[in-house]
Scaffold this motif. Structure first.
Motif, short mmCIF file in Angstrom:
data_model
loop_
_atom_site.label_atom_id
_atom_site.label_comp_id
_atom_site.label_asym_id
_atom_site.label_seq_id
_atom_site.Cartn_x
_atom_site.Cartn_y
_atom_site.Cartn_z
N ARG A 1 -25.73 -5.06 -32.93
CA ARG A 1 -25.67 -5.84 -34.13
C ARG A 1 -24.23 -5.93 -34.40
N PRO B 1 -24.63 -13.15 -31.63
CA PRO B 1 -25.15 -14.46 -31.25
C PRO B 1 -24.58 -14.95 -30.05
N ILE C 1 -34.41 -12.30 -35.76
CA ILE C 1 -34.11 -11.17 -36.90
C ILE C 1 -34.90 -11.41 -38.07
N ALA C 2 -35.21 -12.51 -38.32
CA ALA C 2 -36.24 -12.83 -39.75
C ALA C 2 -37.42 -12.09 -39.53
N ASP D 1 -31.42 -15.84 -35.49
CA ASP D 1 -31.87 -16.09 -36.78
C ASP D 1 -33.20 -15.67 -36.86
N GLU D 2 -34.13 -16.51 -35.90
CA GLU D 2 -35.30 -16.42 -35.97
C GLU D 2 -35.90 -15.19 -35.70
N SER E 1 -34.10 -18.88 -31.89
CA SER E 1 -32.73 -18.39 -32.32
C SER E 1 -32.60 -17.05 -32.56
#
Length: 617
Positions: free
Chosen positions: A505, A513, A564-565, A561-562, A559
């Motif tokens: 992270r 990323p 992590i969400a 972001d998806e 992604s």
């Protein structure tokens, strides 16, 4: 001790104390004499080695200490000069970030002076309380040092804002300016200078200058070896108290040694594990000590563990290119499978060796031999370099030309690479040690991770240049057919090998990323895991330590972001998740005998682990 030793160096007005005694004058004269002697001995030693202009340029070269980012400082004036002429409407401070920043700077400066004049302590900037550089109470309690700290915070803020406010340049140039400015801001911190650091002044009074003499000894020793020292190297010996997991070197080529580790279980998984560590570092990052060793832990899980120990480059490797490292990985795979009489092996690729493993898988796929690899695990590895972080800022024509000059013998001295990585975290890996080792005169800590960090390896010049240009600069690996290996075009999207992708992270070398982009390339089953911490601690995190955490998301995500969400946080090490995944690929086990014991098969033991390649300097 004389009365002057107990005086307060921060008393009113600024350090005035009792009149120095004759003993004090004699002591400080002796301190200065010892410092002069150290400098003279260093100069004579260098002269005795017939230091020529080229060597002198090497020591004076900023890239020796701050990597390629130092060159950016030199380019900043030219970059600023290329900015288009100011639009008349920008003369309004509301429309011009530079004028607005200047106005704000002067207003805040006046406010600070007024605070000092009225005897009020300036209020710390936001986040200042968490800045370890200013942990000493004098930075907030003493008017002078509080003012110095606030002045530095103000100037830093405005310099960074000015870099962010530059228009008329391409995004990469702007990012380079921002990175260079941040390094400059860290370098100019008042905590880095003896006369403006209250902790150093206090230590100097307490030790009567002995800290400065000791610090000078440290500095001259570092100049002599051309590398910043982080640790007491005399406290470690490979194979004795670091890199100690029992094993044998069973295979050797001009590029690598293959180590087979001794099993500790009565049965082992039929499919062995072959680890490819990065050749820009020593392999024993995965075997620092018994408590931290991933290798020892993997052996204890019942895996037949092999690892490649790469040779540090010398002049004999001047013609080595990326194809040779890919061929070496294929050779190691063949060696392990033939030794044990199995069809395939699990593989791990760490960092740059993971990038190479991706190319190896693509080449095997192109040759119809993908089944030689049962699974591939990637530790903080990248294949798509479009978001590769700050390292991307150090790859342009000028930087490549500089590296070519530094690689004249056919290889790049690993100390330059170490300086570059240190520059990515200059505050922690450069200036922190300048203060502790040179100014405070502290002893070096016996820290295994820092010992490994300073144990540099040389890189083949041709390979290094092509790696930076083809991958970091031109991002060709993710363009199907753009890269040829031994004449064969490779395409990552055709790889169907089961893949486990681990990212950190807080990784500043291979940002999460960027690592995620592996998920967009391979076509086979993939599992992604996000670990707490960064490039090293995010990987080397044994379950017994109970540290950090990791995130898992069982759903298919488009992604990061998806991911992590919808991710579930799990406390502690991610290693147990990985071994469960490995067992799911192939859980068959066989008795621990014959070739499963190092040196007992067709390949006899050459020497004990960790081998001589890792010890070569």
């Amino acid at each position: 001790m004389s009365d002057s030793d107990s005086s307060n160096p921060f008393g009113a007005p600024f350090g005035v104390g009792p009149t120095p005694t004759l003993e004090d004058f004699q002591h400080w004269t002796q301190i200065m004499g010892r410092a002069q002697q150290l400098l003279m001995e260093f100069a004579l030693s260098e002269a005795g080695q017939q230091m020529n202009q080229t060597m002198l340029a090497k020591w004076m070269d900023p890239s020796q200490w701050a990597g390629a980012s130092a060159d950016m400082f030199g380019r900043m004036p030219q970059t600023l000069a290329s900015v288009p002429a100011m639009d008349p409407k920008l003369a309004d401070p509301l429309n011009n970030p530079f004028l607005a920043a200047t106005t704000s700077f002067w207003q805040e400066s006046v406010d600070m002076w007024q605070s000092l004049a009225t005897g009020q302590m300036p209020e710390p900037k936001a986040g200042a309380a968490k800045d370890r550089r200013f942990a000493a109470p004098e930075w907030t309690e003493h008017p002078l040092f509080a003012f110095i700290r606030q002045s530095y915070a103000l100037i830093s803020e405005k310099l960074l804002a000015a870099a962010d406010g530059v228009d008329g340049v391409d995004p990469k140039t702007k990012a380079q300016m921002r990175f260079a400015t941040a390094n400059l801001v860290d370098a100019m911190s008042p905590s880095n200078f003896a006369l403006t650091n209250p902790a150093v002044l206090k230590r100097t009074m307490e030790t009567r200058g002995e800290n400065l003499v000791k610090g000078l000894e440290h500095m001259l020793a570092d100049l002599k070896k051309g590398q910043l020292t982080h640790v007491d190297e005399s406290k470690f010996e490979l194979g004795v108290n670091i890199a100690t997991t029992p094993g044998k070197v069973i295979h050797e080529t001009p590029m690598y040694q293959l180590i087979h580790y001794a099993p500790t279980t009565e049965e082992v998984f039929e499919t062995p594990l072959l680890i490819f560590p990065p050749w820009i570092n020593r392999f024993y990052i995965l075997d620092l000590n018994p408590e931290k060793s991933f290798i020892r832990w993997a052996v204890e899980q019942g895996l037949s563990v092999f690892i490649v120990s790469w040779k540090s480059a010398d002049e004999s490797m001047k013609d080595v290119i990326w194809d040779d490292y890919i061929a070496a990985q294929i050779d190691a795979i063949a060696t392990v499978t033939q030794l044990l009489g199995v069809k395939s092996t699990h593989t791990i690729g760490y960092c740059v060796a993971g990038t190479t493993l991706a190319a190896t898988l693509a080449l095997l796929t192109a040759h119809g031999e993908a089944d030689k690899v049962k699974s591939a695990t990637f530790f903080t590895a990248q294949v798509d370099f479009s978001e590769a972080g700050d390292l991307n800022l150090m790859v342009d024509d000028q930087q490549l030309a500089l590296l070519e000059q530094l690689s004249a013998p056919g290889y790049l001295d690993g100390r330059y690479m170490a300086a570059t990585f240190n520059a990515l975290r200059g505050r922690d890996l450069i200036w922190n040690y300048v203060v502790n080792n040179y100014l405070m005169g502290e002893d070096y800590p016996p820290f295994d991770l820092l010992y490994w960090n300073g144990d540099t390896t040389n890189l083949p010049a041709k390979w290094h240049k092509s790696y930076l240009t083809d991958l970091y600069r031109d991002n060709r690996l993710v363009v199907p057919g753009s890269i040829h290996v031994e004449g064969t075009p490779i395409d990552l999207t055709k790889v169907k090998t089961p893949t486990y992708v681990q990212a950190g992270r807080e990784d500043h070398i291979a940002p999460a990323p960027s690592v995620w982009k592996i998920m967009d390339q391979f076509s086979g089953p993939k599992r992604f895991l996000l670990a707490g911490s960064g490039h090293i601690a995010g990987v080397v995190n044994p379950p017994s330590a109970g540290k950090y955490q990791h995130w898992i998301n069982e759903e298919e995500c488009a992604s990061l972001d998806e991911f992590i969400a919808g991710a579930r946080e799990v406390k502690g090490s991610w290693w147990p998740d990985w071994i469960q995944w490995i067992a799911a690929q192939d859980g068959a086990k066989v008795p621990t005998k014959g070739a499963r014991l190092p040196g007992k098969g067709k390949l006899k033991a050459i020497e004990d682990a960790p081998g001589r390649y890792v010890k070569a300097r």
